[in-house]
Design an enzyme around this catalytic site. Structure first.
Site, PDB file in Angstrom:
ATOM      1  N   ARG A  22       0.805  -1.219   0.000  1.00  0.00           N
ATOM      2  CA  ARG A  22       0.000   0.000   0.000  1.00  0.00           C
ATOM      3  C   ARG A  22       0.844   1.278   0.000  1.00  0.00           C
ATOM      4  O   ARG A  22       0.307   2.373  -0.114  1.00  0.00           O
ATOM      5  CB  ARG A  22      -0.907   0.023   1.231  1.00  0.00           C
ATOM      6  CG  ARG A  22      -2.194  -0.743   1.038  1.00  0.00           C
ATOM      7  CD  ARG A  22      -3.089  -0.001   0.058  1.00  0.00           C
ATOM      8  NE  ARG A  22      -4.218  -0.804  -0.356  1.00  0.00           N
ATOM      9  CZ  ARG A  22      -5.419  -0.759   0.206  1.00  0.00           C
ATOM     10  NH1 ARG A  22      -5.638   0.038   1.218  1.00  0.00           N
ATOM     11  NH2 ARG A  22      -6.378  -1.519  -0.255  1.00  0.00           N
ATOM     12  N   ARG A  49      17.176  -5.816   1.307  1.00  0.00           N
ATOM     13  CA  ARG A  49      17.529  -6.242  -0.058  1.00  0.00           C
ATOM     14  C   ARG A  49      17.939  -5.043  -0.890  1.00  0.00           C
ATOM     15  O   ARG A  49      17.490  -3.916  -0.647  1.00  0.00           O
ATOM     16  CB  ARG A  49      16.344  -6.959  -0.716  1.00  0.00           C
ATOM     17  CG  ARG A  49      16.009  -8.291  -0.080  1.00  0.00           C
ATOM     18  CD  ARG A  49      14.961  -9.024  -0.893  1.00  0.00           C
ATOM     19  NE  ARG A  49      15.536  -9.635  -2.062  1.00  0.00           N
ATOM     20  CZ  ARG A  49      15.786 -10.941  -2.199  1.00  0.00           C
ATOM     21  NH1 ARG A  49      15.496 -11.787  -1.237  1.00  0.00           N
ATOM     22  NH2 ARG A  49      16.317 -11.397  -3.306  1.00  0.00           N
ATOM     23  N   ARG A  53      12.566  -4.347  -1.541  1.00  0.00           N
ATOM     24  CA  ARG A  53      11.189  -4.798  -1.775  1.00  0.00           C
ATOM     25  C   ARG A  53      10.392  -4.944  -0.472  1.00  0.00           C
ATOM     26  O   ARG A  53       9.183  -4.932  -0.491  1.00  0.00           O
ATOM     27  CB  ARG A  53      11.163  -6.108  -2.570  1.00  0.00           C
ATOM     28  CG  ARG A  53      11.667  -7.288  -1.795  1.00  0.00           C
ATOM     29  CD  ARG A  53      11.537  -8.569  -2.581  1.00  0.00           C
ATOM     30  NE  ARG A  53      12.453  -8.627  -3.698  1.00  0.00           N
ATOM     31  CZ  ARG A  53      12.781  -9.761  -4.311  1.00  0.00           C
ATOM     32  NH1 ARG A  53      12.234 -10.898  -3.933  1.00  0.00           N
ATOM     33  NH2 ARG A  53      13.647  -9.766  -5.302  1.00  0.00           N
ATOM     34  N   THR A 104      12.705 -15.369  -3.250  1.00  0.00           N
ATOM     35  CA  THR A 104      13.331 -15.430  -1.934  1.00  0.00           C
ATOM     36  C   THR A 104      14.763 -15.917  -2.145  1.00  0.00           C
ATOM     37  O   THR A 104      15.155 -16.194  -3.275  1.00  0.00           O
ATOM     38  CB  THR A 104      12.535 -16.365  -0.986  1.00  0.00           C
ATOM     39  OG1 THR A 104      13.161 -16.358   0.303  1.00  0.00           O
ATOM     40  CG2 THR A 104      12.478 -17.793  -1.502  1.00  0.00           C
ATOM     41  N   THR A 105      15.539 -16.011  -1.048  1.00  0.00           N
ATOM     42  CA  THR A 105      16.941 -16.434  -1.177  1.00  0.00           C
ATOM     43  C   THR A 105      16.963 -17.902  -1.585  1.00  0.00           C
ATOM     44  O   THR A 105      16.615 -18.780  -0.803  1.00  0.00           O
ATOM     45  CB  THR A 105      17.667 -16.215   0.171  1.00  0.00           C
ATOM     46  OG1 THR A 105      17.355 -14.903   0.635  1.00  0.00           O
ATOM     47  CG2 THR A 105      19.161 -16.345   0.008  1.00  0.00           C
ATOM     48  N   HIS A 194      15.246 -20.966   6.934  1.00  0.00           N
ATOM     49  CA  HIS A 194      14.592 -20.777   5.641  1.00  0.00           C
ATOM     50  C   HIS A 194      13.513 -21.829   5.422  1.00  0.00           C
ATOM     51  O   HIS A 194      13.789 -23.026   5.435  1.00  0.00           O
ATOM     52  CB  HIS A 194      15.562 -20.801   4.446  1.00  0.00           C
ATOM     53  CG  HIS A 194      15.022 -19.979   3.303  1.00  0.00           C
ATOM     54  ND1 HIS A 194      14.052 -20.440   2.456  1.00  0.00           N
ATOM     55  CD2 HIS A 194      15.287 -18.709   2.913  1.00  0.00           C
ATOM     56  CE1 HIS A 194      13.755 -19.493   1.591  1.00  0.00           C
ATOM     57  NE2 HIS A 194      14.479 -18.434   1.842  1.00  0.00           N
ATOM     58  N   GLY A 216      10.708 -16.742   9.407  1.00  0.00           N
ATOM     59  CA  GLY A 216       9.931 -15.550   9.082  1.00  0.00           C
ATOM     60  C   GLY A 216       8.616 -15.812   8.386  1.00  0.00           C
ATOM     61  O   GLY A 216       7.548 -15.704   8.980  1.00  0.00           O
ATOM     62  N   HIS A 217       8.686 -16.182   7.114  1.00  0.00           N
ATOM     63  CA  HIS A 217       7.501 -16.207   6.256  1.00  0.00           C
ATOM     64  C   HIS A 217       6.345 -16.985   6.868  1.00  0.00           C
ATOM     65  O   HIS A 217       5.204 -16.515   6.894  1.00  0.00           O
ATOM     66  CB  HIS A 217       7.881 -16.778   4.879  1.00  0.00           C
ATOM     67  CG  HIS A 217       6.754 -16.777   3.913  1.00  0.00           C
ATOM     68  ND1 HIS A 217       5.898 -17.852   3.768  1.00  0.00           N
ATOM     69  CD2 HIS A 217       6.315 -15.821   3.066  1.00  0.00           C
ATOM     70  CE1 HIS A 217       4.994 -17.556   2.855  1.00  0.00           C
ATOM     71  NE2 HIS A 217       5.219 -16.340   2.411  1.00  0.00           N
TER      72      HIS A 217
HETATM   73  N1  PXP Z   1      17.617 -17.170   7.080  1.00  0.00           N
HETATM   74  C1  PXP Z   1      18.043 -16.478   6.008  1.00  0.00           C
HETATM   75  C2  PXP Z   1      19.503 -16.296   5.802  1.00  0.00           C
HETATM   76  C3  PXP Z   1      17.112 -15.910   5.104  1.00  0.00           C
HETATM   77  O1  PXP Z   1      17.553 -15.227   4.027  1.00  0.00           O
HETATM   78  C4  PXP Z   1      15.735 -16.048   5.370  1.00  0.00           C
HETATM   79  C5  PXP Z   1      14.740 -15.392   4.461  1.00  0.00           C
HETATM   80  O2  PXP Z   1      14.938 -14.026   4.458  1.00  0.00           O
HETATM   81  C6  PXP Z   1      15.352 -16.759   6.516  1.00  0.00           C
HETATM   82  C7  PXP Z   1      16.310 -17.339   7.348  1.00  0.00           C
HETATM   83  C8  PXP Z   1      13.920 -16.938   6.889  1.00  0.00           C
HETATM   84  O3  PXP Z   1      13.270 -17.690   5.920  1.00  0.00           O
HETATM   85  P1  PXP Z   1      11.686 -17.816   5.963  1.00  0.00           P
HETATM   86  O4  PXP Z   1      11.142 -16.443   5.794  1.00  0.00           O
HETATM   87  O5  PXP Z   1      11.386 -18.735   4.821  1.00  0.00           O
HETATM   88  O6  PXP Z   1      11.323 -18.403   7.303  1.00  0.00           O
END
Ligand code: PXP
Length: 253
Positions: A22, A49, A53, A104-105, A194, A216-217
């Site tokens: 937004r 980043r 973003r 994503t990474t 991740h 995170g996600h």
């Molecule tokens: N660790 C690293 C180095 C990452 O780049 C990320 C994603 O930004 C995460 C952990 C967390 O991944 P997720 O968001 O899939 O939980």
């Protein structure tokens, strides 16, 4: 070996993703960081980043000012990001590979192939007292490169393990266990992250040499249904259960 309590780093990038949809100030990732800490996060992770973003420069400045727990700043190894990290001096910097078009990474840093290029960034960050972590795939060649670069921490990429199913996932889990034991045996502090979710976290949290998970996600997505605090509390509970930590803080048999 004795299992220490596993630290949980909560990655708040995707609060900023929603805000940026937004172009206004809500929802504020810094407010989410505060809530995450109240819910039991041991640290906050944010990825600045190159294309901004999600997390912005202003977010990093605010997090650096207000956080009472360690900030783990994820950055690509570039001069621009080095300058920002040296300005804010977060507790830790995790060097990650970055491609402009990726969602994503996608994979770990090629610490072995880019050894000479990365050395400058690891040295400069370390000289400033920032704990450097390298985000790598579960691979001994990459771990050897991390050791030779002098980074004290490596974070093992769990994305492939989370995406695979059945035997392929079990094989990837074995690779991760082997890599974590190898790195730990060589004196590295071992982290992982991740793609982790309630479904995938326990086998990773059971790996005794791990000190920290960054998630995170899934947590931000789950917060839509149950709230951020409840999502983090549940993740913490699963991690503690895997680790044999009982609720009063003691470690089970
Ligand atoms: N660790 C690293 C180095 C990452 O780049 C990320 C994603 O930004 C995460 C952990 C967390 O991944 P997720 O968001 O899939 O939980």
């Amino acid at each position: 070996m004795r299992r220490n309590k596993l630290r949980l780093g909560v990655n708040i990038d995707h609060v900023a993703t929603i805000r940026n949809a937004r172009g206004i100030r809500h929802p504020d990732p810094v407010r989410a960081a505060g809530l995450a800490v109240l819910a039991g996060a041991d640290g906050i992770t944010a990825h600045l980043r190159e294309d901004r973003r999600h997390i912005s420069d202003e977010d990093i400045a605010s997090l650096s000012d207000v956080l009472a727990v360690p900030l783990n700043l994820e950055i690509a190894a570039t001069d621009e990001m080095l300058e920002i990290a040296l300005r804010h001096k977060p507790h830790a910097c995790c060097l990650v590979p970055e491609k402009r078009q990726e969602l994503t990474t996608e994979g770990g840093l090629d610490a072995a192939g880019q050894h000479n290029r990365l050395k400058h960034y690891v040295d400069e960050l370390s000289r400033a007292g920032i704990r450097v972590s390298l985000f790598i795939d579960p691979d001994e060649t990459q771990l050897d490169a991390a050791i030779s670069l002098g980074a004290p921490v490596t974070e093992i990429h769990t994305g492939a393990y989370c995406e695979l199913t059945g035997d392929a996932r079990a094989e990837e889990l074995e690779r991760i266990k082997k890599a974590v034991a190898y790195g730990y045996g060589k004196g590295l502090e071992m982290h992982a992250g991740h793609g982790l979710s309630y479904e995938t976290v326990k086998p990773i949290a059971e790996i005794p040499e791990l000190m920290e998970l960054n998630i995170g996600h899934f947590l931000i997505g789950e917060a839509i249904f149950h709230g951020l605090e409840a999502s983090i509390v549940e993740m913490r509970r699963l991690m503690d259960e895997a680790r044999g930590v009982v609720p009063n803080g003691a470690t089970g048999a």
